[in-house]
Enzyme design. Structure first.
Site, PDB file in Angstrom:
ATOM      1  N   ASP A 201       7.666 -10.089 -73.204  1.00  0.00           N
ATOM      2  CA  ASP A 201       8.248  -8.931 -73.878  1.00  0.00           C
ATOM      3  C   ASP A 201       8.450  -9.165 -75.371  1.00  0.00           C
ATOM      4  OD1 ASP A 201      10.218 -10.800 -73.819  1.00  0.00           O
ATOM      5  OD2 ASP A 201      11.679  -9.603 -72.699  1.00  0.00           O
TER       6      ASP A 201
ATOM      7  N   CYS B  42       9.726 -14.099 -75.465  1.00  0.00           N
ATOM      8  CA  CYS B  42       9.509 -15.180 -74.490  1.00  0.00           C
ATOM      9  C   CYS B  42       9.973 -16.542 -75.005  1.00  0.00           C
ATOM     10  CB  CYS B  42       8.039 -15.236 -74.077  1.00  0.00           C
ATOM     11  SG  CYS B  42       6.883 -15.414 -75.459  1.00  0.00           S
TER      12      CYS B  42
ATOM     13  N   HIS C  76       1.892 -16.968 -75.211  1.00  0.00           N
ATOM     14  CA  HIS C  76       3.107 -16.762 -74.421  1.00  0.00           C
ATOM     15  C   HIS C  76       3.775 -18.110 -74.164  1.00  0.00           C
ATOM     16  CE1 HIS C  76       5.779 -14.966 -71.460  1.00  0.00           C
ATOM     17  NE2 HIS C  76       5.431 -15.890 -70.587  1.00  0.00           N
TER      18      HIS C  76
END
Length: 305
Positions: free
Chosen positions: A173, A176, A297
């Site tokens: 989102d 992270c 990520h």
């Protein structure tokens, strides 16, 4: 319709859509979607949390719809076409009072002409079937090959297993990095912070250490060092938006929390920040390049049960 016209129509129908056509079109559509997503990503609102969330959901929806449609079209195109019966024109009867050859020869000539056309048709059908079979084999082989995401997960999981650790998945989102660090603080029973507190403190640290950090901060489009106005925008984005965090934010988090942070990735050695300054057990998080199509990520880790 004459026999020759029927053959021409049949050859056109056989060449309409093949797996090769579908695969080529899918590649073009994926490239077009990626270009569209990149444009959407550049134009995404930075200061509106709800709009940012809607933007991420829309990007995920577009990718999911394209993937589902491609899957359905591949399944339909992979079905081999049923043989189509070619209508054979009846030979015309030539009336003649002269001799028997006038009655037989036109029929023999017509049969020979149809036979040659049938051979050409059979050859084209066989070539089409062989080509589609080759494409199906290639697609199946590609499907059986592990994706970059799978390879990366296997490599990271293997490194963690060797250290008696497992992945702890973090939501994608934009926050992270901060969620992963927050999870590690809780895991190590260290003083807790909310994600927003971590973002604000990180922005404050970067502002306070501008002279030491700005030489590493470049504009993502031009590659030039940030000017004063761009530097302030960068700090604002850390504190007030869901801007993704990188090495500078990791350095800031390690320093303001006074704890080492280790980043494990699939290839190469892990990155360890703050070990010389603070010592002790590090917070261990993982960096993924391929787990999501929208960008890099961070995940957290936990003891392997």
């Amino acid at each position: 319709m004459s026999c020759v016209d029927a053959i021409g129509e049949l050859e056109t129908r056989l060449g309409e859509t093949t797996l090769e056509d579908v695969a080529g079109r899918h590649r073009r559509e994926r490239k077009e979607l990626q270009a569209k997503l990149q444009a959407m990503k550049k134009n995404a609102p930075k200061n509106n949390k709800n709009k940012r969330k809607e933007f991420l959901e829309e990007m995920a929806r577009l990718e999911g719809e394209l993937e589902q449609r491609h899957k359905s079209e591949l399944e339909e195109a992979a079905v081999a076409p049923e043989p189509i019966e070619l209508p054979v024109e009846k030979p015309t009867t030539v009336e003649s009072d002269n001799n028997e050859d006038n009655e037989v020869n036109p029929t023999k000539q017509q049969e020979q002409r149809v036979s040659k056309a049938q051979k050409r048709r059979n050859k084209k059908e066989q070539e089409a079937r062989e080509r589609e079979q080759e494409i199906r084999v290639e697609l199946q082989n590609a499907a059986n090959q592990p994706s970059p995401k799978q390879i990366e997960l296997q490599q990271i999981t293997a490194k963690l297993s060797a250290r008696k650790l497992a992945l702890h998945m973090i939501a994608s989102d934009g926050d992270c990095l901060y969620h992963a660090v927050r999870h590690q603080l809780q895991l190590h029973a260290l003083p807790g912070h909310s994600v927003q507190e971590l973002r604000q403190e990180t922005a404050n640290y970067v502002r306070a250490h501008k002279d030491a950090l700005i030489c590493y901060m470049t504009h993502p489009d031009t590659g030039d060092l940030l000017n004063d106005e761009q530097f302030e925008d960068y700090c604002h984005d850390i504190a007030k938006t869901h801007a993704w965090g990188g090495h500078i934010e990791l350095k800031a988090l390690s320093s303001l929390l006074r704890v080492p942070i280790e980043v494990i990735q699939a290839e190469g050695a892990s990155t360890l920040l703050g070990q010389d300054e603070f010592g002790g057990a590090p917070l261990i998080i993982c960096y993924h390049r391929h787990i999501y199509q929208l960008g890099a990520h961070y995940n957290s880790t936990m003891p392997l049960e």
